[in-house]
Design a protein around this motif. Structure first.
Motif, short mmCIF file in Angstrom:
data_model
loop_
_atom_site.label_atom_id
_atom_site.label_comp_id
_atom_site.label_asym_id
_atom_site.label_seq_id
_atom_site.Cartn_x
_atom_site.Cartn_y
_atom_site.Cartn_z
N MET A 185 -6.65 0.26 -16.56
CA MET A 185 -5.33 1.28 -16.84
C MET A 185 -4.26 1.25 -17.79
O MET A 185 -3.37 2.32 -17.23
CB MET A 185 -5.61 1.30 -15.36
CG MET A 185 -6.82 1.99 -14.74
SD MET A 185 -7.50 3.96 -15.26
CE MET A 185 -6.54 4.22 -14.70
N ARG A 243 -10.40 -4.86 -14.21
CA ARG A 243 -10.64 -3.29 -14.42
C ARG A 243 -9.29 -2.81 -14.17
O ARG A 243 -8.90 -2.01 -14.62
CB ARG A 243 -11.36 -3.15 -12.92
CG ARG A 243 -11.42 -1.96 -12.55
CD ARG A 243 -12.00 -1.56 -11.00
NE ARG A 243 -11.72 -2.19 -9.97
CZ ARG A 243 -12.15 -1.59 -9.07
NH1 ARG A 243 -13.66 -1.32 -8.24
NH2 ARG A 243 -12.01 -3.49 -7.22
N ALA A 244 -8.08 -3.89 -13.30
CA ALA A 244 -6.73 -3.32 -13.10
C ALA A 244 -6.20 -3.21 -14.08
O ALA A 244 -5.34 -2.00 -14.86
CB ALA A 244 -6.00 -4.43 -12.02
N SER A 304 -1.95 -0.31 -11.24
CA SER A 304 -3.06 -1.33 -10.51
C SER A 304 -3.03 -1.80 -9.26
O SER A 304 -2.49 -2.63 -9.62
CB SER A 304 -4.05 -1.24 -11.60
OG SER A 304 -3.64 -0.68 -12.72
N MET A 305 -3.90 -1.87 -8.43
CA MET A 305 -3.74 -2.10 -7.40
C MET A 305 -5.46 -3.25 -7.60
O MET A 305 -6.42 -3.23 -8.11
CB MET A 305 -3.77 -1.45 -6.08
CG MET A 305 -4.03 -2.83 -5.06
SD MET A 305 -3.96 -1.78 -3.51
CE MET A 305 -1.36 -1.93 -3.10
N VAL A 306 -5.13 -4.56 -7.19
CA VAL A 306 -6.34 -5.85 -7.35
C VAL A 306 -5.76 -6.27 -5.39
O VAL A 306 -4.87 -6.31 -5.21
CB VAL A 306 -5.90 -7.05 -7.96
CG1 VAL A 306 -6.74 -7.70 -7.69
CG2 VAL A 306 -6.06 -6.47 -9.39
N PHE A 307 -6.87 -5.92 -5.12
CA PHE A 307 -7.32 -6.40 -3.50
C PHE A 307 -7.97 -8.01 -3.24
O PHE A 307 -8.55 -8.39 -3.95
CB PHE A 307 -8.50 -5.27 -3.33
CG PHE A 307 -8.17 -3.57 -3.67
CD1 PHE A 307 -7.52 -2.97 -2.28
CD2 PHE A 307 -8.12 -2.80 -4.42
CE1 PHE A 307 -7.07 -1.00 -2.34
CE2 PHE A 307 -7.79 -1.65 -4.57
CZ PHE A 307 -7.17 -0.88 -3.59
N ALA A 325 -12.30 -7.76 -11.09
CA ALA A 325 -11.38 -6.76 -10.65
C ALA A 325 -9.63 -6.83 -10.78
O ALA A 325 -9.26 -5.50 -11.44
CB ALA A 325 -10.96 -6.63 -9.58
N ASN A 382 1.79 2.36 -3.35
CA ASN A 382 0.93 3.41 -4.91
C ASN A 382 0.52 4.85 -4.01
O ASN A 382 -0.58 4.93 -3.55
CB ASN A 382 -0.18 2.97 -5.28
CG ASN A 382 -1.54 1.99 -4.65
OD1 ASN A 382 -1.21 1.93 -3.21
ND2 ASN A 382 -2.03 1.30 -5.14
N ASN A 435 -13.12 -5.15 -3.76
CA ASN A 435 -13.42 -4.06 -3.45
C ASN A 435 -14.07 -3.30 -5.63
O ASN A 435 -13.58 -2.36 -5.32
CB ASN A 435 -12.49 -3.20 -3.60
CG ASN A 435 -12.40 -3.32 -1.62
OD1 ASN A 435 -12.64 -4.18 -1.28
ND2 ASN A 435 -11.03 -2.58 -1.50
N LEU A 436 -14.69 -4.68 -5.87
CA LEU A 436 -16.11 -3.62 -6.65
C LEU A 436 -16.30 -2.82 -6.29
O LEU A 436 -17.30 -2.65 -5.25
CB LEU A 436 -16.46 -5.01 -7.84
CG LEU A 436 -15.64 -5.42 -8.93
CD1 LEU A 436 -16.52 -6.88 -9.22
CD2 LEU A 436 -14.87 -4.88 -9.59
N LEU A 495 -1.54 4.78 -0.76
CA LEU A 495 -2.37 4.53 -0.06
C LEU A 495 -1.65 4.60 1.13
O LEU A 495 -3.04 5.28 2.40
CB LEU A 495 -3.05 3.26 -0.17
CG LEU A 495 -3.63 3.05 -1.67
CD1 LEU A 495 -4.57 2.31 -1.70
CD2 LEU A 495 -4.85 4.12 -1.83
N ARG A 540 -0.52 7.07 -9.75
CA ARG A 540 -1.24 5.57 -9.56
C ARG A 540 -2.20 5.04 -10.14
O ARG A 540 -2.44 4.53 -10.13
CB ARG A 540 -2.54 6.30 -7.98
CG ARG A 540 -2.12 6.79 -6.74
CD ARG A 540 -2.93 6.78 -6.09
NE ARG A 540 -3.12 7.30 -4.71
CZ ARG A 540 -3.85 7.94 -4.21
NH1 ARG A 540 -4.28 8.53 -4.42
NH2 ARG A 540 -3.21 7.81 -2.65
N ARG A 573 0.88 -1.23 0.33
CA ARG A 573 -0.34 0.03 -0.12
C ARG A 573 1.17 1.07 0.10
O ARG A 573 0.39 2.46 0.20
CB ARG A 573 -1.04 -0.38 1.36
CG ARG A 573 -1.72 -1.20 0.80
CD ARG A 573 -2.83 -1.68 2.58
NE ARG A 573 -3.29 -0.41 3.32
CZ ARG A 573 -4.36 0.23 3.04
NH1 ARG A 573 -4.79 -0.19 1.67
NH2 ARG A 573 -4.64 1.28 4.10
N ARG A 626 -11.65 -12.48 -10.68
CA ARG A 626 -11.63 -11.80 -12.52
C ARG A 626 -11.95 -10.41 -12.75
O ARG A 626 -10.84 -9.54 -13.66
CB ARG A 626 -11.82 -12.89 -13.07
CG ARG A 626 -10.79 -14.55 -12.72
CD ARG A 626 -11.56 -15.69 -13.66
NE ARG A 626 -12.45 -15.59 -13.25
CZ ARG A 626 -13.55 -16.33 -14.02
NH1 ARG A 626 -13.51 -16.83 -15.16
NH2 ARG A 626 -15.15 -17.03 -13.02
#
Ligand SMILES: Nc1ncnc2c1ncn2[C@@H]1O[C@H](COP(=O)(O)OP(=O)(O)O)[C@@H](O)[C@H]1O
Ligand SMILES: [Mg+2]
Lengths: 257, 239
Positions: free
Chosen positions: A170, A166-167, A97-100, A163, A54, A104-105, A56, A93, A51, A161
Motif C-alpha cells: 500500500m 502485504r502492508a 498499514s497494519m501488521v498483526f 503480511a 487507524n 491475519n493473512l 479499528l 487507513r 488500533r 514476512r
C-alpha cells in the motif's frame, strides 16, 4: 496550523470499554523516518492505542492528525463517537498499514493474491501492475518462491514476512506493528526482525508494539513505556532503557537483565 | 410404452417447471437468508427484531398454510390496495397474483428463514481478525464482504445450504395446491386417468433423483472451490 510534514500526530487520546478506562490521554508525534516502539506490561493498552490510530477502535476523545489532515468525529444518537466521514477513514487507513500479531493473512488467497488484494480493491491498481509490484515485495522479504502458496502451507515466520509485504504494497506512510513476533517460534523471530530492521534503515515511519527489547534499543529512535493507559516514561532508547527513571519501568526491565 | 399414454410431453414440462421453480426459489432464499442473517448480526435492534420474528413465524407455521395464505391472502391484499387506489385516485389497476410467482415467493420466503440460521452460524465462524485486516487497509464494507467475508463464510455454509436445497426441491411439489402443474401434479392426474401409478410415479421419482444427483455434484464442486487454501495437501514447512 496543519503541518503536512508530520505523518502522524495524536493528541490526548482517551478510550474506555464499557466504562473501564483503557487509554487515559495519550499523545504521540511521529516525524518522517521515526521508529517508535511502544512497550509495557500486558493489558497496559498498547494494542488499543495502536488500533485507535487507524480507527479499528473508535477513540472516545482526542485528536488524530494524519499528514496534517485531522479526522472529523461526530456523536451519534446513542452518544457514541463516530467518524464524520467514513470515506476519510478509509482513505487514511489506506495510508497506515497494519501488521498483526496473528498475521491475519487471508487463508483462501495465495500469498501473492494477499499482497495484491488491497492495491487492487482499494487503490484500484491494475492487476498486472499489482502483481509485478507484489512479486518485487515478496522478493524483498525473501518469499519469491512462495508466491503461489497458501498461508496454511507456510510457517509462521513466512506468513508474517508475507503480511509485511502485504502492508508494504500500500506504500504506507506509517506502518503499525502489533507484536509482530509474539506468535512466532523463537527460531523464526530473527527473520521477521531482520526485515523490520531493513525497513527502518530505509527510512520508513514505523510504530511498533513489541516485547523485543533488543529491537527497541537497536532499531527505534523513541521508546514509549505505557502503564495503565498512560505514558509513564518516554525518550531515546539509550536513555530510558539503560537508565530508567520510574520505578515501574525499572521493574518492567529488571527481569531481562 | 414410452409415450406414457400421451402424458410424456406434459410430464417433461412439469419437470422443467419443478426445476425453474426450485432454482428461482433457491436464489430468493439465499438472498433472504443472507439479508436476515446480516440483520441478526447487526447492531440495530430493529433489524435484529425483524429478522427474528421472520424466522420464528416461518419456522413455526406449516409450509402449506403459508403458501395458501400468501396466494389467497396476498390476492385479497392486493385487491384491497387497488380498490383503494381506484377510489382515491380514480386509477384502475388489475394485478393478478401469478401462481408461479406466488410459488417462488412462498418457497423463497420459507427457505430464506431456514438459510438465515445457516448463514448466521457461518458468518460467526469467520475469524474477525481477517475482516479487520481488510478494514485496516482501507477496504469498504462491501469489498470486505465480497472478497473476504463471503468466500470464507461459504465454506461453513455449504453443508447446511446443500441440505436446505434438497428439502426445498421436494417442497416444490406443494405448488400443485395453487394450481401449478409441476411434475408431481401431472403424474397424479395421469395416474387418476389411467390407473397406472408405477408408469408415472417412477419417472417422477427418477426425475427428482436426477436433479438431486446433479446437485450433489454441483455442491461437491462448490465445496472444492471454497476449500481452496484450507485442505490443499502437501504443505512444505522448510524455511
Ligand atoms: N474490545 C475490547 N472490549 C473490552 N475490553 C477490551 C477490549 N480490547 C481491550 N480491552 C481491555 O483493554 C485493556 C488493554 O488491552 P490491550 O490494549 O490489548 O493491552 P496490551 O496490548 O497492552 O496488552 C485490557 O484490560 C483489555 O482487557
Ligand atoms: Mg496487545
Amino acid at each position: 496550523m496543519a503541518d503536512t510534514s508530520i505523518p502522524l500526530e495524536i493528541n490526548h487520546l482517551h478510550k474506555s470499554f464499557n466504562g473501564n478506562p483503557v487509554l487515559n490521554g495519550l499523545s504521540l508525534k511521529a516525524q518522517k523516518g521515526d521508529v517508535i516502539t511502544l512497550i509495557g506490561a500486558s493489558g497496559s493498552g498498547k494494542s488499543t492505542f495502536l488500533r485507535c490510530m487507524n480507527l479499528l477502535e473508535m477513540p472516545d476523545q482526542g485528536e488524530l492528525i494524519v499528514h496534517g489532515e485531522a479526522i472529523g468525529f461526530k456523536v451519534d444518537r446513542k452518544g457514541q463517537r463516530q467518524p464524520e466521514d467514513w470515506k476519510q477513514v478509509e482513505r487514511i487507513r489506506a495510508r497506515l498499514s497494519m501488521v498483526f500479531q496473528n498475521f491475519n493473512l487471508w487463508p483462501h488467497m495465495t500469498l501473492i493474491e494477499n499482497v495484491m488484494a488491497a492495491p487492487v480493491h482499494v487503490l484500484k491498481m491494475p492487476k498486472a501492475q499489482a502483481r509485478e509490484k507484489g512479486m518485487a515485495l515478496l522478493k524483498r522479504v525473501g518469499l519469491s518462491e512462495r508466491a503461489s502458496y497458501f498461508p496454511t502451507q507456510m510457517s509462521g515466520g513466512q506468513q508474517q514476512r508475507g503480511a509485511i509485504a502485504r502492508a508494504l504494497a500500500m506504500d504506507p506512510e506509517v506502518m503499525l506493528f502489533d507484536e509482530p513476533t509474539s506468535a512466532l517460534d523463537p527460531e523464526l523471530v530473527g527473520d521477521v526482525l531482520h526485515v523490520m530492521h531493513e525497513l527502518a534503515d530505509e527510512g520508513r515511519t514505523m510504530i511498533v508494539v513489541t516485547h523485543e527489547m533488543d529491537f527497541a534499543r537497536d532499531v527505534s529512535n523513541h521508546v514509549m513505556f505505557l502503564h495503565q493507559g498512560l505514558i509513564e516514561e518516554q525518550g531515546a532508547p539509550g536513555d530510558i532503557l539503560t537508565s530508567p527513571r520510574s520505578e515501574r519501568l525499572q521493574q518492567f526491565l529488571a527481569p531481562r537483565y | 410404452m414410452l409415450d406414457l399414454h400421451g402424458y410424456g410431453p406434459r410430464l417433461l414440462e412439469g419437470s422443467l417447471l419443478t426445476l425453474e421453480l426450485a432454482l428461482l426459489s433457491l436464489l430468493l432464499a439465499v438472498l433472504l437468508g443472507l439479508l436476515s442473517a446480516s440483520a441478526k448480526l447487526s447492531s440495530s435492534r430493529i433489524l435484529r427484531g425483524i429478522a427474528h420474528v421472520y424466522t420464528l413465524v416461518i419456522r413455526g407455521v406449516p409450509d402449506l398454510v403459508l403458501m395458501l395464505l400468501l396466494f389467497y391472502g396476498g390476492q385479497i391484499g392486493i385487491n384491497m390496495a387497488t380498490d383503494w387506489i381506484y377510489s382515491e385516485f380514480d386509477v384502475d389497476i388489475f394485478i393478478n397474483i401469478n401462481a408461479f410467482v406466488a410459488g417462488v415467493v412462498t418457497i423463497g420466503i420459507i427457505f430464506g428463514a431456514y438459510m438465515s440460521e445457516t448463514f448466521r452460524g457461518a458468518f460467526l465462524a469467520v475469524d474477525e481478525g481477517l475482516l479487520e485486516a481488510g478494514r485496516a487497509y482501507g477496504m469498504r464494507p462491501w469489498a470486505v464482504f465480497r472478497h473476504i467475508r463471503f468466500p470464507l463464510m461459504m465454506r461453513h455454509a455449504l453443508p447446511g445450504l446443500g441440505n436446505n436445497w434438497m428439502v426445498l426441491l421436494k417442497t416444490t411439489a406443494l405448488v400443485s395446491i395453487i394450481g401449478l402443474s409441476d411434475m408431481v401434479k401431472v403424474a397424479a392426474e395421469a395416474t387418476k386417468a389411467t390407473h397406472e401409478p408405477f408408469l408415472f410415479m417412477i419417472p417422477v421419482a427418477l426425475g427428482y433423483l436426477l436433479i438431486a444427483s446433479v446437485s450433489e455434484w454441483c455442491f461437491m464442486k462448490l465445496r472444492q472451490r471454497f476449500d481452496i487454501g484450507f485442505s490443499s495437501g502437501g504443505s512444505s514447512w522448510n524455511n
